[in-house]
Design a protein around this motif. Structure first.
Motif, PDB file in Angstrom:
ATOM      1  N   THR A 264      20.885  58.218  -1.636  1.00  0.00           N
ATOM      2  CA  THR A 264      19.812  59.144  -1.319  1.00  0.00           C
ATOM      3  C   THR A 264      18.665  59.261  -2.354  1.00  0.00           C
ATOM      4  OG1 THR A 264      21.716  60.729  -0.376  1.00  0.00           O
ATOM      5  CG2 THR A 264      19.524  61.873  -1.174  1.00  0.00           C
ATOM      6  N   GLU A 265      17.499  59.694  -1.948  1.00  0.00           N
ATOM      7  CA  GLU A 265      16.440  59.718  -2.777  1.00  0.00           C
ATOM      8  C   GLU A 265      15.846  61.104  -2.268  1.00  0.00           C
ATOM      9  OE1 GLU A 265      13.268  56.933  -2.856  1.00  0.00           O
ATOM     10  OE2 GLU A 265      14.648  55.470  -3.626  1.00  0.00           O
ATOM     11  N   ASP A 266      15.783  61.939  -3.418  1.00  0.00           N
ATOM     12  CA  ASP A 266      15.116  63.566  -3.200  1.00  0.00           C
ATOM     13  C   ASP A 266      14.157  63.616  -4.171  1.00  0.00           C
ATOM     14  OD1 ASP A 266      15.144  66.475  -3.748  1.00  0.00           O
ATOM     15  OD2 ASP A 266      16.792  66.068  -2.209  1.00  0.00           O
ATOM     16  N   GLU A 267      13.067  64.378  -3.775  1.00  0.00           N
ATOM     17  CA  GLU A 267      11.794  64.496  -4.529  1.00  0.00           C
ATOM     18  C   GLU A 267      11.471  66.086  -4.086  1.00  0.00           C
ATOM     19  OE1 GLU A 267       8.718  61.693  -3.469  1.00  0.00           O
ATOM     20  OE2 GLU A 267       9.736  60.023  -4.404  1.00  0.00           O
ATOM     21  N   LYS A 268      10.886  66.721  -5.110  1.00  0.00           N
ATOM     22  CA  LYS A 268      10.463  67.989  -4.981  1.00  0.00           C
ATOM     23  C   LYS A 268       9.178  68.216  -6.046  1.00  0.00           C
ATOM     24  CE  LYS A 268      14.872  70.740  -4.349  1.00  0.00           C
ATOM     25  NZ  LYS A 268      15.801  69.621  -4.501  1.00  0.00           N
TER      26      LYS A 268
ATOM     27  N   LYS B 266       7.795  68.168 -11.098  1.00  0.00           N
ATOM     28  CA  LYS B 266       7.986  67.295  -9.735  1.00  0.00           C
ATOM     29  C   LYS B 266       9.355  66.663 -10.366  1.00  0.00           C
ATOM     30  CE  LYS B 266       3.150  66.652  -8.659  1.00  0.00           C
ATOM     31  NZ  LYS B 266       2.199  65.721  -8.369  1.00  0.00           N
ATOM     32  N   PRO B 267      10.323  67.211 -10.080  1.00  0.00           N
ATOM     33  CA  PRO B 267      11.752  66.316 -10.275  1.00  0.00           C
ATOM     34  C   PRO B 267      12.003  65.712  -9.289  1.00  0.00           C
ATOM     35  CG  PRO B 267      12.357  68.801  -9.780  1.00  0.00           C
ATOM     36  CD  PRO B 267      10.559  68.510  -9.903  1.00  0.00           C
ATOM     37  N   SER B 268      12.871  64.591  -9.473  1.00  0.00           N
ATOM     38  CA  SER B 268      13.406  63.962  -8.319  1.00  0.00           C
ATOM     39  C   SER B 268      14.604  62.992  -9.041  1.00  0.00           C
ATOM     40  CB  SER B 268      12.257  62.582  -8.095  1.00  0.00           C
ATOM     41  OG  SER B 268      11.877  61.833  -9.250  1.00  0.00           O
ATOM     42  N   ASP B 269      15.335  62.415  -8.111  1.00  0.00           N
ATOM     43  CA  ASP B 269      16.437  61.648  -8.333  1.00  0.00           C
ATOM     44  C   ASP B 269      16.936  61.015  -7.259  1.00  0.00           C
ATOM     45  OD1 ASP B 269      18.413  60.814 -10.002  1.00  0.00           O
ATOM     46  OD2 ASP B 269      19.482  62.793  -9.775  1.00  0.00           O
ATOM     47  N   GLU B 270      17.811  59.859  -7.594  1.00  0.00           N
ATOM     48  CA  GLU B 270      18.298  59.056  -6.723  1.00  0.00           C
ATOM     49  C   GLU B 270      19.731  58.819  -6.989  1.00  0.00           C
ATOM     50  OE1 GLU B 270      17.683  54.666  -8.281  1.00  0.00           O
ATOM     51  OE2 GLU B 270      15.895  55.648  -7.123  1.00  0.00           O
ATOM     52  N   ASN B 271      20.694  58.953  -5.792  1.00  0.00           N
ATOM     53  CA  ASN B 271      22.126  59.130  -6.035  1.00  0.00           C
ATOM     54  C   ASN B 271      22.717  58.206  -4.976  1.00  0.00           C
ATOM     55  OD1 ASN B 271      24.919  60.569  -5.768  1.00  0.00           O
ATOM     56  ND2 ASN B 271      24.140  60.830  -7.802  1.00  0.00           N
ATOM     57  N   VAL B 272      23.892  57.680  -5.402  1.00  0.00           N
ATOM     58  CA  VAL B 272      24.978  57.043  -4.464  1.00  0.00           C
ATOM     59  C   VAL B 272      26.400  57.840  -4.252  1.00  0.00           C
ATOM     60  CG1 VAL B 272      26.432  55.128  -3.917  1.00  0.00           C
ATOM     61  CG2 VAL B 272      24.020  54.832  -4.766  1.00  0.00           C
TER      62      VAL B 272
ATOM     63  N   PRO C 149      18.104  67.918  -8.053  1.00  0.00           N
ATOM     64  CA  PRO C 149      17.642  68.967  -8.822  1.00  0.00           C
ATOM     65  C   PRO C 149      17.266  69.989  -8.289  1.00  0.00           C
ATOM     66  CG  PRO C 149      16.847  66.442  -9.371  1.00  0.00           C
ATOM     67  CD  PRO C 149      17.466  66.483  -8.008  1.00  0.00           C
ATOM     68  N   SER C 150      17.447  71.390  -8.978  1.00  0.00           N
ATOM     69  CA  SER C 150      17.132  72.732  -8.538  1.00  0.00           C
ATOM     70  C   SER C 150      15.871  73.180  -9.503  1.00  0.00           C
ATOM     71  CB  SER C 150      18.161  73.602  -8.336  1.00  0.00           C
ATOM     72  OG  SER C 150      19.265  73.013  -7.479  1.00  0.00           O
ATOM     73  N   ILE C 151      15.157  74.109  -8.986  1.00  0.00           N
ATOM     74  CA  ILE C 151      13.796  74.658  -9.568  1.00  0.00           C
ATOM     75  C   ILE C 151      13.871  76.258  -9.570  1.00  0.00           C
ATOM     76  CG2 ILE C 151      11.450  74.749  -9.780  1.00  0.00           C
ATOM     77  CD1 ILE C 151      11.600  72.267  -8.239  1.00  0.00           C
ATOM     78  N   GLN C 152      13.816  76.907 -10.365  1.00  0.00           N
ATOM     79  CA  GLN C 152      13.590  78.252 -10.368  1.00  0.00           C
ATOM     80  C   GLN C 152      12.501  78.620 -11.297  1.00  0.00           C
ATOM     81  OE1 GLN C 152      13.642  81.574  -9.917  1.00  0.00           O
ATOM     82  NE2 GLN C 152      15.857  81.433  -9.458  1.00  0.00           N
ATOM     83  N   GLY C 153      11.481  79.393 -10.470  1.00  0.00           N
ATOM     84  CA  GLY C 153      10.194  79.552 -11.128  1.00  0.00           C
ATOM     85  C   GLY C 153       9.915  81.079 -10.637  1.00  0.00           C
ATOM     86  N   ARG C 154      10.586  82.037 -10.697  1.00  0.00           N
ATOM     87  CA  ARG C 154      10.189  83.339 -10.231  1.00  0.00           C
ATOM     88  C   ARG C 154       9.702  84.123 -11.400  1.00  0.00           C
ATOM     89  NH1 ARG C 154      12.875  86.167  -6.067  1.00  0.00           N
ATOM     90  NH2 ARG C 154      12.782  88.344  -6.092  1.00  0.00           N
ATOM     91  N   LEU C 155       8.414  84.394 -11.450  1.00  0.00           N
ATOM     92  CA  LEU C 155       7.431  84.702 -12.472  1.00  0.00           C
ATOM     93  C   LEU C 155       6.935  85.959 -12.904  1.00  0.00           C
ATOM     94  CD1 LEU C 155       5.372  81.493 -13.070  1.00  0.00           C
ATOM     95  CD2 LEU C 155       7.676  81.850 -14.124  1.00  0.00           C
TER      96      LEU C 155
END
Length: 762
Positions: free
Chosen positions: A449-453, A475-481, A508-514
């Motif tokens: 899997t490749e995941d980009e945000k 812009k976090p991203s990751d790849e995983n098996v 990866p997850s993101i939290q930006g409730r400002l």
């Protein structure tokens, strides 16, 4: 009058004691001669698609439970939303701080309490082979559903979208060329109505269709006693409508296409928060009345969703090619009185009920778009080696507004923040089943899997003169098996043993409730990113058919480690969410599922799950409550930069009960060749839970036991049915969640409801 804690615990203990005697009762049936009744009623085979193929659930090396048929009809008869599934399967919990939308699922203790509208969940929901990732899409009502499957443990090979804890899979009734359908109407207390209907059949020699619709409503059953100018006379009502249409094309024996469209329109009230209802022991305060509240802010919610999917299959001879294409869209607007009361302590008139430190009225609005495409090639036939391989693509976009309102200033907007998240992922996957011998099958799967945000958050303006916050982009991203390996041993005709090891992954997850953020903080503390988490799970189990298939018993034991677990610190003194990674968490426990005909007329099911969760990170801390009355934190604390933080090493995960138990019993009395009188009862129990990462005697949810009963008469070989029902018949009311930044605010479970129902099928 509120019942005492002693009475409640005795009642819970009694229910569990009865449930735990069922295996002994089932064993007593063994004393009868095997041939005493050759026409005895036997259990139907349960077919599941946990491995993306239709298989007997007893032969699948996965801990899977199915909720279908009469059980599904009974537990949703009161018009409840998808949260009715809580504790209906071993190790499953479901809760929400958004009301009938945004359900949060937990399996084996692993879930996410984050209430932001881009929150990532480790339990995936799959509707008709399509994963629905964003939380605004996950609460689609349950109607005209063939079955619900709960798959426990990592499912990262064949399903893949953030499934380290497992998934819940919904399968609608498919169109058929035989004409069929049903109509169902129920009415109960609080002006509760549930009306649904479906009809389907052949349209031409090659086309079949099915249309189904649902209408649910409840009156505003909670009186608002606040006498101010913005008073709402009552709250907690809703009107929920949904539709699903399907067209099946069978152009030849080798090709079929199924087009499905669905939509939902919900209008009602948001989650009703209630100020200072929690006592020092986490129980509801004496004199608490669930049918009254006193709030001075608006409470309203609207949700519209629509979606379409196209599922096609081509039989190529030795293999079948599957294509699944989907588009989904949702718009949500939700606004509520977060402090749960009226006024404030600094006003000349004060506030209430209890101490209100400051008014809090906020809302969220979101628009979500999701698109997916899957191509999968699967071998045909009953071969020694069967295989599947495929490609998967996912994209979603979420635009979110977080809004604060000035309750004392007439409800004008005094803070506005926005978020935009684009998520793109793709994966390649494959699995192989190898029948090594007649008694042993080896299964293995692999997924890359490749995941980009791409995420941007900003605050346009803040409350009390707080400055704007310039756009912050990450812009976090990751790849995983991820992978799994399992073996199934048939040790006797009716006994299967299995062992499974599986690795799961959450991107990866993101939290930006400002809206309420401290603008002086650095950007990496205003917008927080949790790195990927990985789960490694070991599981062994046994699946047994007993007494000539009059009973089934499934057992599983597991031990899992979550590396770099994503956690959400919610609320606290700063009323600000942030993401954390714990070095490690551990999950271990066992589960049991039993279904048995104790007599030809008495069918009993019993399920239980024990889950022991523990956060393991000696240096991990989180902010504690801002409760001026004190929330009685029991964790060790440390002061850092003037802020008091709790050390959470060794704590259980939030909303993770150690015990979940469910029980059903159905007794039927035949009155003629085609009619029957029956009594059906169902019970669900979960033990106490922590609402937050830190441990507090105030913010600890009490054990909760809910039960239902249904007495009905059916005739015409089940074609017609009339029934009277009750939900939460003991009227057990407890806090199921809390808010910790202002006062001892909590929210409660659904009230007792009595009603009647008529159903006709054809």
């Amino acid at each position: 009058m509120r019942r005492t804690q002693t009475t409640r615990l005795n009642r819970h203990a009694l229910a569990l004691a009865i449930a735990l005697t069922l295996p002994a009762l089932a064993s007593a049936q063994d004393a009868a001669p095997a041939d005493a009744n050759t026409d005895a009623t036997t259990l139907d085979t349960i077919t599941v698609t946990a491995t993306r193929r239709a298989e007997n659930a007893q032969q699948v090396p996965i801990a899977v439970s199915a909720v279908d048929g009469e059980k599904l009809d009974a537990i949703r008869s009161g018009g409840d939303d998808i949260r009715f599934l809580a504790a209906r399967s071993p190790s499953l919990n479901v809760e929400s701080s958004f009301g009938r939308v945004f359900p949060r699922f937990y399996l084996r203790g692993l879930g996410n309490t984050d209430f932001d509208l881009n929150a990532s969940q480790p339990v995936s929901l799959v509707y008709d082979d399509v994963v629905l990732e964003n939380v605004t899409l996950k609460g689609f009502p349950v109607f005209d559903v063939d079955r619900i499957e709960v798959l426990r443990g990592p499912q990262g090979t064949l399903f893949g979208r953030n499934t380290p804890a497992g998934l819940v899979k919904f399968d609608s009734v498919r169109p058929d060329f035989e004409t069929s359908g049903y109509g169902r109407l129920s009415y109960g207390e609080y002006d509760t109505m549930n009306a649904e209907a479906a009809i389907g059949g052949g349209l031409t020699e090659t086309l079949a269709g099915r249309a189904s619709a649902l209408y649910q409503r409840r009156g505003d059953w909670v009186d608002n006693t606040f006498a101010g100018t913005r008073r709402d006379n009552a709250v907690e009502g809703y009107e929920d409508m949904a539709f699903r249409g399907q067209v099946l094309l069978q152009a030849s024996e080798d090709f079929e296409a199924l087009l499905s469209v669905q939509m939902r329109d919900l209008k009602g009230t948001a989650r009703l928060f209630r100020a200072n209802i929690l006592g020092a022991d986490g129980r509801l305060v004496p004199g608490f009345d669930p049918e009254k509240v006193s709030i001075d802010a608006l409470n309203q919610q609207e949700l519209d969703t629509d979606g379409a999917s196209l599922r096609m299959s081509w039989n190529l001879g030795s293999a079948t090619l599957f294509s699944i294409t989907s588009l989904n869209h949702g718009e949500l607007a939700s606004r509520g009185d977060i402090d749960g009361g009226f006024g404030a302590v600094f006003l000349p008139s004060g506030g209430g009920p209890g101490l209100i430190a400051f008014p809090a009225e906020s809302g969220d609005a979101a628009e979500v778009k999701q698109a997916t495409q899957e191509l999968r090639l699967a071998s045909n036939g009953d071969n020694a080696i069967d295989w599947q391989a495929g490609l998967y693509w996912f994209k979603d976009q979420a635009d979110i507004e977080s809004i604060s309102y000035d309750t004392l200033g007439g409800g004008t907007i005094n803070a506005l923040a926005t978020q935009r998240q684009d998520n793109t992922a793709w994966a390649a996957f494959g699995s192989v089943d190898w029948a090594v011998s007649e008694t042993f099958v080896l299964r293995a799967g692999l997924r890359y899997t490749e995941d980009e945000k791409d995420f941007t958050a900003r605050r346009v303006f803040g409350a009390f003169g707080a400055p704007a916050i310039a756009p912050i982009t990450v812009k976090p991203s990751d790849e995983n098996v991820s992978w799994d390996l399992a073996g199934t041993w048939t040790v006797a005709d009716d006994v299967n043993l299995y062992a499974r090891v599986a690795k799961g992954f959450r991107a990866p997850s993101i939290q930006g409730r400002l809206a309420f953020a401290n603008a002086a903080l650095p950007a990496n503390q205003l917008v927080t990113v949790a790195d990927s988490e990985e789960v490694l799970s070991y599981e062994v189990g046994m699946k047994v058919a007993l007494f000539d298939n009059r009973a089934r018993l499934n057992l599983a034991a597991f031990n899992a480690t979550v590396d770099n677990q994503q956690l959400t610190a919610v609320g606290g003194t700063a009323n600000f969410n942030s993401l954390l990674n714990a070095d490690e968490s551990s999950l271990r426990g066992f589960e049991a599922d039993l279904e048995a005909y104790l007599t030809d007329q008495l069918l009993v099911t019993f399920g239980t799950g024990y889950n022991r969760t523990e956060i393991k990170d000696a240096n991990l801390t989180t902010a504690i409550c801002g409760n001026p009355l004190g929330c009685l934190v029991t964790d060790p604390t440390v002061v850092v930069g003037g802020a008091t933080l709790a050390r959470i090493n060794g704590n259980p995960l939030p909303q993770a009960p150690e015990w979940t138990t469910n029980l059903t019993a159905r007794y039927g009395i035949p009155l003629s060749d085609d009619s029957e009188l029956y009594v059906y009862t169902d019970w669900a129990y979960r033990s106490e839970v922590n609402f937050f990462l830190y441990e507090s005697t105030v913010f600890t949810g009490a054990p909760l036991l809910t039960g239902g009963v249904r007495v009905g008469y059916s005739w015409g070989l089940g074609q017609y049915e009339v029934a009277a029902f009750g939900r939460n018949i003991l009227n057990e009311i407890e806090a199921v969640g809390g808010i910790d930044f202002n006062n001892r605010t909590g929210f409660i479970n659904e009230p007792r409801t009595w009603g009647v129902e008529f159903k006709a099928s054809f």
